[in-house]
Write a protein that holds these residues in place. Structure first.
Motif, PDB file in Angstrom:
ATOM      1  N   PRO A 136       0.831  -1.224   0.000  1.00  0.00           N
ATOM      2  CA  PRO A 136       0.000   0.000   0.000  1.00  0.00           C
ATOM      3  C   PRO A 136       0.859   1.264   0.000  1.00  0.00           C
ATOM      4  O   PRO A 136       1.938   1.301   0.592  1.00  0.00           O
ATOM      5  CB  PRO A 136      -0.788  -0.117   1.310  1.00  0.00           C
ATOM      6  CG  PRO A 136      -0.746  -1.564   1.669  1.00  0.00           C
ATOM      7  CD  PRO A 136       0.555  -2.094   1.154  1.00  0.00           C
ATOM      8  N   ASP A 137       0.361   2.306  -0.668  1.00  0.00           N
ATOM      9  CA  ASP A 137       1.036   3.607  -0.597  1.00  0.00           C
ATOM     10  C   ASP A 137       0.808   4.219   0.771  1.00  0.00           C
ATOM     11  O   ASP A 137       1.703   4.830   1.343  1.00  0.00           O
ATOM     12  CB  ASP A 137       0.485   4.529  -1.696  1.00  0.00           C
ATOM     13  CG  ASP A 137       0.868   4.024  -3.073  1.00  0.00           C
ATOM     14  OD1 ASP A 137       2.005   4.270  -3.482  1.00  0.00           O
ATOM     15  OD2 ASP A 137       0.036   3.346  -3.702  1.00  0.00           O
ATOM     16  N   VAL A 138      -0.417   4.073   1.266  1.00  0.00           N
ATOM     17  CA  VAL A 138      -0.765   4.568   2.608  1.00  0.00           C
ATOM     18  C   VAL A 138      -1.676   3.543   3.284  1.00  0.00           C
ATOM     19  O   VAL A 138      -2.597   3.022   2.649  1.00  0.00           O
ATOM     20  CB  VAL A 138      -1.505   5.928   2.549  1.00  0.00           C
ATOM     21  CG1 VAL A 138      -1.948   6.361   3.947  1.00  0.00           C
ATOM     22  CG2 VAL A 138      -0.638   7.012   1.935  1.00  0.00           C
ATOM     23  N   ARG A 187       4.636   4.553   5.839  1.00  0.00           N
ATOM     24  CA  ARG A 187       3.417   4.021   5.194  1.00  0.00           C
ATOM     25  C   ARG A 187       2.176   4.201   6.060  1.00  0.00           C
ATOM     26  O   ARG A 187       1.088   4.499   5.538  1.00  0.00           O
ATOM     27  CB  ARG A 187       3.613   2.528   4.864  1.00  0.00           C
ATOM     28  CG  ARG A 187       2.347   1.855   4.347  1.00  0.00           C
ATOM     29  CD  ARG A 187       2.626   0.527   3.703  1.00  0.00           C
ATOM     30  NE  ARG A 187       3.041  -0.519   4.612  1.00  0.00           N
ATOM     31  CZ  ARG A 187       2.219  -1.339   5.257  1.00  0.00           C
ATOM     32  NH1 ARG A 187       0.899  -1.217   5.101  1.00  0.00           N
ATOM     33  NH2 ARG A 187       2.683  -2.280   6.075  1.00  0.00           N
ATOM     34  N   PHE A 188       2.303   3.979   7.353  1.00  0.00           N
ATOM     35  CA  PHE A 188       1.120   4.010   8.230  1.00  0.00           C
ATOM     36  C   PHE A 188       0.757   5.422   8.664  1.00  0.00           C
ATOM     37  O   PHE A 188       1.626   6.252   8.922  1.00  0.00           O
ATOM     38  CB  PHE A 188       1.385   3.194   9.501  1.00  0.00           C
ATOM     39  CG  PHE A 188       1.160   1.718   9.367  1.00  0.00           C
ATOM     40  CD1 PHE A 188      -0.094   1.167   9.596  1.00  0.00           C
ATOM     41  CD2 PHE A 188       2.200   0.880   9.018  1.00  0.00           C
ATOM     42  CE1 PHE A 188      -0.310  -0.201   9.492  1.00  0.00           C
ATOM     43  CE2 PHE A 188       2.002  -0.497   8.902  1.00  0.00           C
ATOM     44  CZ  PHE A 188       0.746  -1.038   9.134  1.00  0.00           C
ATOM     45  N   SER A 202     -11.787  13.696   8.637  1.00  0.00           N
ATOM     46  CA  SER A 202     -10.849  14.831   8.511  1.00  0.00           C
ATOM     47  C   SER A 202      -9.412  14.365   8.732  1.00  0.00           C
ATOM     48  O   SER A 202      -8.499  14.773   8.009  1.00  0.00           O
ATOM     49  CB  SER A 202     -11.160  15.920   9.527  1.00  0.00           C
ATOM     50  OG  SER A 202     -12.463  16.357   9.367  1.00  0.00           O
ATOM     51  N   GLN A 203      -9.214  13.504   9.742  1.00  0.00           N
ATOM     52  CA  GLN A 203      -7.866  12.978   9.982  1.00  0.00           C
ATOM     53  C   GLN A 203      -7.362  12.220   8.753  1.00  0.00           C
ATOM     54  O   GLN A 203      -6.212  12.363   8.333  1.00  0.00           O
ATOM     55  CB  GLN A 203      -7.869  12.014  11.161  1.00  0.00           C
ATOM     56  CG  GLN A 203      -8.182  12.597  12.520  1.00  0.00           C
ATOM     57  CD  GLN A 203      -8.163  11.487  13.572  1.00  0.00           C
ATOM     58  OE1 GLN A 203      -7.203  10.727  13.688  1.00  0.00           O
ATOM     59  NE2 GLN A 203      -9.228  11.392  14.352  1.00  0.00           N
ATOM     60  N   ALA A 204      -8.252  11.415   8.164  1.00  0.00           N
ATOM     61  CA  ALA A 204      -7.862  10.608   6.997  1.00  0.00           C
ATOM     62  C   ALA A 204      -7.554  11.504   5.802  1.00  0.00           C
ATOM     63  O   ALA A 204      -6.572  11.287   5.073  1.00  0.00           O
ATOM     64  CB  ALA A 204      -8.971   9.613   6.648  1.00  0.00           C
ATOM     65  N   ALA A 205      -8.385  12.529   5.620  1.00  0.00           N
ATOM     66  CA  ALA A 205      -8.171  13.447   4.487  1.00  0.00           C
ATOM     67  C   ALA A 205      -6.818  14.140   4.616  1.00  0.00           C
ATOM     68  O   ALA A 205      -6.078  14.270   3.629  1.00  0.00           O
ATOM     69  CB  ALA A 205      -9.300  14.471   4.436  1.00  0.00           C
ATOM     70  N   ALA A 209      -3.557  13.846   1.973  1.00  0.00           N
ATOM     71  CA  ALA A 209      -3.277  15.057   1.184  1.00  0.00           C
ATOM     72  C   ALA A 209      -1.993  14.958   0.359  1.00  0.00           C
ATOM     73  O   ALA A 209      -1.984  15.355  -0.816  1.00  0.00           O
ATOM     74  CB  ALA A 209      -3.251  16.279   2.099  1.00  0.00           C
ATOM     75  N   PRO A 210      -0.894  14.414   0.919  1.00  0.00           N
ATOM     76  CA  PRO A 210       0.333  14.334   0.113  1.00  0.00           C
ATOM     77  C   PRO A 210       0.175  13.509  -1.163  1.00  0.00           C
ATOM     78  O   PRO A 210       0.868  13.760  -2.153  1.00  0.00           O
ATOM     79  CB  PRO A 210       1.342  13.672   1.058  1.00  0.00           C
ATOM     80  CG  PRO A 210       0.828  13.965   2.431  1.00  0.00           C
ATOM     81  CD  PRO A 210      -0.665  13.972   2.302  1.00  0.00           C
ATOM     82  N   LEU A 211      -0.724  12.549  -1.166  1.00  0.00           N
ATOM     83  CA  LEU A 211      -0.926  11.739  -2.380  1.00  0.00           C
ATOM     84  C   LEU A 211      -1.439  12.594  -3.524  1.00  0.00           C
ATOM     85  O   LEU A 211      -1.066  12.400  -4.681  1.00  0.00           O
ATOM     86  CB  LEU A 211      -1.926  10.606  -2.125  1.00  0.00           C
ATOM     87  CG  LEU A 211      -1.493   9.444  -1.254  1.00  0.00           C
ATOM     88  CD1 LEU A 211      -2.571   8.363  -1.293  1.00  0.00           C
ATOM     89  CD2 LEU A 211      -0.172   8.866  -1.717  1.00  0.00           C
ATOM     90  N   PHE A 212      -2.310  13.565  -3.205  1.00  0.00           N
ATOM     91  CA  PHE A 212      -2.846  14.441  -4.259  1.00  0.00           C
ATOM     92  C   PHE A 212      -1.747  15.350  -4.778  1.00  0.00           C
ATOM     93  O   PHE A 212      -1.657  15.610  -5.973  1.00  0.00           O
ATOM     94  CB  PHE A 212      -4.025  15.271  -3.728  1.00  0.00           C
ATOM     95  CG  PHE A 212      -5.218  14.435  -3.382  1.00  0.00           C
ATOM     96  CD1 PHE A 212      -5.956  13.826  -4.379  1.00  0.00           C
ATOM     97  CD2 PHE A 212      -5.598  14.242  -2.065  1.00  0.00           C
ATOM     98  CE1 PHE A 212      -7.057  13.043  -4.072  1.00  0.00           C
ATOM     99  CE2 PHE A 212      -6.693  13.451  -1.744  1.00  0.00           C
ATOM    100  CZ  PHE A 212      -7.425  12.854  -2.752  1.00  0.00           C
ATOM    101  N   ASP A 213      -0.877  15.824  -3.875  1.00  0.00           N
ATOM    102  CA  ASP A 213       0.230  16.679  -4.305  1.00  0.00           C
ATOM    103  C   ASP A 213       1.115  15.932  -5.290  1.00  0.00           C
ATOM    104  O   ASP A 213       1.577  16.486  -6.275  1.00  0.00           O
ATOM    105  CB  ASP A 213       1.082  17.114  -3.104  1.00  0.00           C
ATOM    106  CG  ASP A 213       0.274  17.980  -2.147  1.00  0.00           C
ATOM    107  OD1 ASP A 213      -0.781  18.474  -2.576  1.00  0.00           O
ATOM    108  OD2 ASP A 213       0.688  18.130  -0.986  1.00  0.00           O
ATOM    109  N   GLU A 214       1.331  14.605  -5.027  1.00  0.00           N
ATOM    110  CA  GLU A 214       2.213  13.813  -5.886  1.00  0.00           C
ATOM    111  C   GLU A 214       1.685  13.701  -7.303  1.00  0.00           C
ATOM    112  O   GLU A 214       2.446  13.650  -8.253  1.00  0.00           O
ATOM    113  CB  GLU A 214       2.356  12.386  -5.330  1.00  0.00           C
ATOM    114  CG  GLU A 214       3.253  12.288  -4.115  1.00  0.00           C
ATOM    115  CD  GLU A 214       3.152  10.919  -3.458  1.00  0.00           C
ATOM    116  OE1 GLU A 214       2.738   9.952  -4.131  1.00  0.00           O
ATOM    117  OE2 GLU A 214       3.475  10.827  -2.262  1.00  0.00           O
ATOM    118  N   VAL A 215       0.339  13.644  -7.461  1.00  0.00           N
ATOM    119  CA  VAL A 215      -0.210  13.422  -8.808  1.00  0.00           C
ATOM    120  C   VAL A 215      -0.590  14.729  -9.510  1.00  0.00           C
ATOM    121  O   VAL A 215      -0.856  14.731 -10.696  1.00  0.00           O
ATOM    122  CB  VAL A 215      -1.446  12.485  -8.801  1.00  0.00           C
ATOM    123  CG1 VAL A 215      -1.051  11.088  -8.381  1.00  0.00           C
ATOM    124  CG2 VAL A 215      -2.553  13.019  -7.931  1.00  0.00           C
TER     125      VAL A 215
END
Ligand code: Z5A
Length: 217
Positions: A136-138, A187-188, A202-205, A209-215
């Motif tokens: 998993p990425d996260v 990862r965790f 909200s915690q999960a979002a 957030a860094p995953l969206f920055d990557e793409v």
């Protein structure tokens, strides 16, 4: 001239936690959150997610199966996973899709390792063979005191084959999850699952957030 566009590999996000931690609730919210960011995720679960996997799920959760040995349980979890990785997860990631998976290999370390006492090295060997390098990425770990999770799950009717276990089984699972999260902070993401459903989302979002920055170019 090569006109084919290269496809960016998708992302694999897994949710883990003890009984009643709120994974299903969070998954529904996360799906909407990803959609709002233009991502239509592939939703799947373990054990299950394929016709073969769902048949395995029916066996491992069947409270009437009172003589399933720990070794057989472990192999069934990995049989379901081997099928899911090849039939659903890997093709989706290769096609650029994001995958939201309700439990993955960490659950085998927690339940069959921590809970049932199966040797960690045996689980690691199975992982290497069956999961074919998919990591998993996260991983969002919903952490909650065992008694709170069990109280939340109590109103759901009859317990399945795993839910009938005692508190000490679930305490070992929680400790194994927490130890894995501590050992792999890259990862965790440890979420406080005692928060409100909106608070957990909200915690999960924030964690994703860094995953969206990557793409985002
Ligand atoms: N298993 C295994 O042994 N080895 C493996 O390798 C794998 C799995 C992959 C099936 O998992 C079983 O397989 C599982 C582990 C084992 N066995 N157990 N026990 P599953 O994920 O399908 O089932 P589960 O772990 O039992 O999930 P669950 O009990 O359905 O919980 P959940 O999805 O995390 O919770 P929920 O349904 O979202 O919420 C439960 C209740 O709490 C519900 O009434 C909600 O409205 C409420 N809730 C949710 N969030 C909140 C918050 N934040 N506050 C208050 N109330 C909340």
């Amino acid at each position: 001239m090569n006109s084919s566009k290269s496809i960016t590999r998708g992302r694999l996000i897994t949710l883990e936690g003890g009984e009643g931690a709120g994974k299903s609730t969070l998954l529904a919210g996360l799906r909407e959150h990803l959609r709002a960011h233009g991502v239509e995720p592939v939703m799947t679960r373990e054990p299950g997610g394929t016709p073969v996997g769902e048949a395995i799920r029916a066996i491992v959760l069947d409270a009437a199966q009172t003589h399933l040995f720990a070794e057989a349980e472990l192999l069934l979890m990995f049989a379901s996973r081997a099928q899911l990785v090849r039939e659903v997860i890997e093709p989706a990631l290769a096609a650029g899709h994001w995958v939201l998976c309700d439990r993955f290999t960490d659950a085998s370390y927690a339940y069959q390792g921590g809970g049932r006492g199966q040797p960690v090295q045996r689980i690691a060997d199975l992982e290497q063979w069956a999961v074919a390098g998919v990591v998993p990425d996260v991983t969002l770990l919903l952490d909650l005191p065992v008694s709170d999770g069990r109280a939340r799950a109590a109103g759901r009717g009859e317990a399945d084959r795993i839910e009938v276990e005692g508190d000490s089984f679930f305490e070992r699972i929680r400790e194994t999850y927490r130890a894995r999260a501590h050992a792999d902070p890259a990862r965790f993401r440890l979420l406080d699952a005692s928060d409100t459903p909106l608070g957990v989302l909200s915690q999960a979002a924030l964690a994703l957030a860094p995953l969206f920055d990557e793409v985002t170019p």
